[in-house]
Every structure is written in C-alpha cells, then in structure tokens.
Scaffold this active site. Structure first.
Site, PDB file in Angstrom:
ATOM      1  CB  CYS A 110      -2.692   0.997  -2.583  1.00  0.00           C
ATOM      2  SG  CYS A 110      -2.809   2.738  -2.974  1.00  0.00           S
ATOM      3  CD  GLU A 126      -2.731   8.543   7.298  1.00  0.00           C
ATOM      4  OE1 GLU A 126      -1.805   9.288   7.609  1.00  0.00           O
ATOM      5  OE2 GLU A 126      -2.631   7.585   6.505  1.00  0.00           O
ATOM      6  CB  CYS A 136      -9.948   4.856  -0.272  1.00  0.00           C
ATOM      7  SG  CYS A 136      -8.564   5.619   0.590  1.00  0.00           S
ATOM      8  CB  THR A 137      -6.274   1.583   2.327  1.00  0.00           C
ATOM      9  OG1 THR A 137      -5.779   2.918   2.112  1.00  0.00           O
ATOM     10  CG2 THR A 137      -5.664   0.643   1.315  1.00  0.00           C
ATOM     11  CG  HIS A 138      -6.868   5.812   4.893  1.00  0.00           C
ATOM     12  ND1 HIS A 138      -6.003   5.204   4.009  1.00  0.00           N
ATOM     13  CD2 HIS A 138      -6.091   6.511   5.761  1.00  0.00           C
ATOM     14  CE1 HIS A 138      -4.762   5.532   4.327  1.00  0.00           C
ATOM     15  NE2 HIS A 138      -4.790   6.323   5.386  1.00  0.00           N
ATOM     16  CE1 TYR A 183       2.911   5.504  -3.181  1.00  0.00           C
ATOM     17  CE2 TYR A 183       1.710   3.675  -4.154  1.00  0.00           C
ATOM     18  CZ  TYR A 183       2.863   4.178  -3.590  1.00  0.00           C
ATOM     19  OH  TYR A 183       3.959   3.360  -3.436  1.00  0.00           O
ATOM     20  N   GLY A 184      -2.727   9.085  -3.655  1.00  0.00           N
ATOM     21  CA  GLY A 184      -4.054   9.449  -4.159  1.00  0.00           C
ATOM     22  C   GLY A 184      -4.167  10.760  -4.896  1.00  0.00           C
ATOM     23  CB  THR A 234      -4.358   5.231  -5.388  1.00  0.00           C
ATOM     24  OG1 THR A 234      -5.297   5.887  -4.533  1.00  0.00           O
ATOM     25  CG2 THR A 234      -3.787   6.221  -6.373  1.00  0.00           C
ATOM     26  CG  ASP A 253      -1.774   1.215   1.346  1.00  0.00           C
ATOM     27  OD1 ASP A 253      -2.366   1.592   0.309  1.00  0.00           O
ATOM     28  OD2 ASP A 253      -1.860   1.827   2.424  1.00  0.00           O
ATOM     29  CB  SER A 254       0.154   4.754  -0.704  1.00  0.00           C
ATOM     30  OG  SER A 254      -1.055   4.789   0.044  1.00  0.00           O
TER      31      SER A 254
HETATM   32  N1  DGL Z   1      -3.937   3.822   0.029  1.00  0.00           N
HETATM   33  C1  DGL Z   1      -4.607   4.836  -0.756  1.00  0.00           C
HETATM   34  C2  DGL Z   1      -5.794   4.194  -1.494  1.00  0.00           C
HETATM   35  O1  DGL Z   1      -6.282   3.153  -1.116  1.00  0.00           O
HETATM   36  C3  DGL Z   1      -5.069   5.986   0.114  1.00  0.00           C
HETATM   37  C4  DGL Z   1      -3.943   6.838   0.661  1.00  0.00           C
HETATM   38  C5  DGL Z   1      -3.150   7.539  -0.424  1.00  0.00           C
HETATM   39  O2  DGL Z   1      -3.656   8.506  -1.037  1.00  0.00           O
HETATM   40  O3  DGL Z   1      -2.021   7.123  -0.685  1.00  0.00           O
HETATM   41  O4  DGL Z   1      -6.230   4.715  -2.485  1.00  0.00           O
END
Ligand code: DGL
Length: 296
Positions: free
Chosen positions: A77, A156, A188-190, A46-47, A79, A14-15
């Site tokens: 991730c 976060e 998205c992971t979050h 990364y987003g 993204t 993941d990012s």
């Molecule tokens: N991990 C990214 C996603 O799932 C979210 C965080 C980022 O922008 O890097 O898209």
C-alpha cells in the site's frame, strides 16, 4: 558451502485487495516464494485517512504478519508506505520493503532530465513521501504530484477503459500532461490496472512506473542479498500462499475484482476475527485538533 535459504513466507499487506497487483509481481519474479497476504478490507480506504490512523493500522497489521513468522514485510500500500515505514522499521526487527523508495529509484533512472510526476491517494500525495525520496536520490528535482482519489473506486468498479474514467483521468492529468514528463509514478496499488489508459493519455515518451512491481523487484533483490530466498529445486517445496482479510465485502463482485488485481482467481481466503479492545472502552481518549489542510 550451500547457499543460505529461508523457507518462511513473505508477508505482504495492503488496505484491501489492491495490493494483489504487487503479489502478482512477486509470483512472477519469485515463483518459489510463499506469500502471506493481509488485506485490511474492514478499514479500507486508507487513502483519505490521517497519517496517524494509517500508521496505527499498519502497525497492527504488521504485528499480525510478524506473529505468522514471515521473513520480511512488503508494504504494498503506497498510502501506508508513505506514512508508516519509519514506525514499522523502528518497531520490528525484520526487513520492511515499501512502495516509495523502489519506485523513486526507478523513476530517477528513467528520467535523465529529472522531469518526474507522481499520482496517488490524497494521503500519499499530502505526505510528500515520493518527492522527498526522489530529492534524496537527485537533490533539487521538482516533482509534480497530483492526488487522484476517484481512481480507486473506478478501478474497483471495473471501469478500466470506460468513458467516465477517461474523462476523470483527463481532468486529473491536465497539468502533468503539459509538463513534458519523462516518467510518471503510479503511486497506488490500483493504478497499474489503469496503465493502458494512462499510457495513452500521457503519451509514449512518458515511462509509467508501477510502485508495486518495483517493491516486488526490491524484495527479490533484498532476499537474494541476505541469503533469504526460498530453497529451490529438490530442496524446496511448492510455494504455499495464504490470504487473510479483515472483512469480505460485497461478496458477489469481490472475486471478480480480486482476480483482476491478481491475474488469476483468488484462492481460499481467511477472514480474521477482530477482537481488539474497542476504542470506546479504552480509558483515555486524547483529543486531537484536526489538520484541515487539503493536499493537492
Ligand atoms: N492501497 C491504497 C494505496 O496504495 C489505495 C486504496 C486506499 O485508499 O486504501 O495507496
């Protein structure tokens, strides 16, 4: 004949540490599997980066995981999944599971009327990866997408049920809430950490699809199909997990955030040494015209 097994770890990246939501699901669904996780915390987020940059990062991280002898790659991730899957599958000769197709499949299954919404980062929504995947499964489906870039920093910050987060969510979800959706992909992971809040706002008739959990489910299915599950029972050994990060930022709050994603304290983490040839020492810097189109 004994069933085929493969004791090598599953590689997940993941990012950052958001991908631990997918690892949590892997732990739950495949407790005997070892997981090798890479969080690219030095280059997060990364987003809001271009597809080219995200693809380059994803290829580099995957090279690292492949060298650690993983049996498959899970791109937790969304993204990276929405931009780099094709490039990863073309370059590496091992199965690559992304966060797009499994979630698209789950959304289609939960939406007989084809009324599906997607939320994700700017890069994910701008790529159109989810609507394309859904269209391949259910041609002609009109998917309503919305980028929600403020959700990542809010999660976060630990503001999962905070007034500010609720206000931001109300603003982002206006159109989606009025669209009589049957399902909403949390692309998205979050976002799974915001599921209680988002569920309340969207209402009980909307099924929330957790893209990371669906990726974990697809991984379990794929490994079983290929005879690559870890040996179990007496033949197996306890799962061993390794966590790598490219940076360990904000040390004090880091452990708390990681724990909220993983659902348990993060064990020992190795911070990798980045000795890549810096870009300013490379012979040719190719100029590129920026794509200034703003995705919705
Ligand atoms: N991990 C990214 C996603 O799932 C979210 C965080 C980022 O922008 O890097 O898209």
């Amino acid at each position: 004949m004994p069933a085929l097994t493969d004791p090598r770890p599953i590689g997940v990246f993941d990012s950052g540490i958001g991908g631990l939501t997918a690892v949590r699901e892997l732990f739950r669904q495949l407790p005997e599997e070892s997981v090798l996780y890479f969080g690219d915390t030095a280059r997060l987020p990364y987003g809001n980066k271009s597809g080219e940059t995200v693809t380059r990062f994803a290829l580099e991280v995957t090279s690292f995981l492949v060298r650690q002898n993983v049996k498959c790659i899970v791109v937790a991730c969304a993204t990276a999944s929405s931009h780099a899957l094709e490039a990863l599958r073309a370059r590496y000769d091992l199965p690559v599971v992304g966060a797009i197709e499994p979630a698209a499949r789950a959304a289609v299954a939960a939406s007989p009327g084809g009324r599906i919404g997607v939320i994700g980062t700017l890069a994910t929504v701008g790529s159109g990866a989810y609507p394309q995947a859904i269209d391949r499964l259910l041609p002609g489906t009109q998917v309503l997408s919305r980028a929600c870039p403020l959700f990542v920093p809010l999660v976060e910050e630990g503001w999962l049920d905070h007034d500010v987060t609720r206000q931001v969510a109300e603003e982002y979800l206006v159109e989606l809430r009025n669209a009589s959706l049957e399902s909403l992909i949390l692309g998205c992971t979050h976002y799974p950490l915001l599921a209680p809040l988002l569920g309340r706002l969207m209402g009980p008739s909307v099924t929330l699809i957790d893209a990371g959990a669906e990726a974990a489910r697809a991984t379990a299915h794929l490994l079983a199909q290929r005879g690559q599950l870890a040996p179990s029972g007496k033949a197996g050994r306890a799962a061993q997990h390794h966590f790598f990060l490219s940076d360990e930022p904000r040390r004090r709050s880091f452990a708390r955030v990681a724990e909220s994603f993983l659902g348990r304290p993060l064990p020992h983490v190795t911070v990798v040494d980045q000795t890549d040839l810096p870009w300013f020492e490379r012979p040719h810097a190719t100029p590129r015209t920026p794509d200034l189109e703003t995705p919705r």
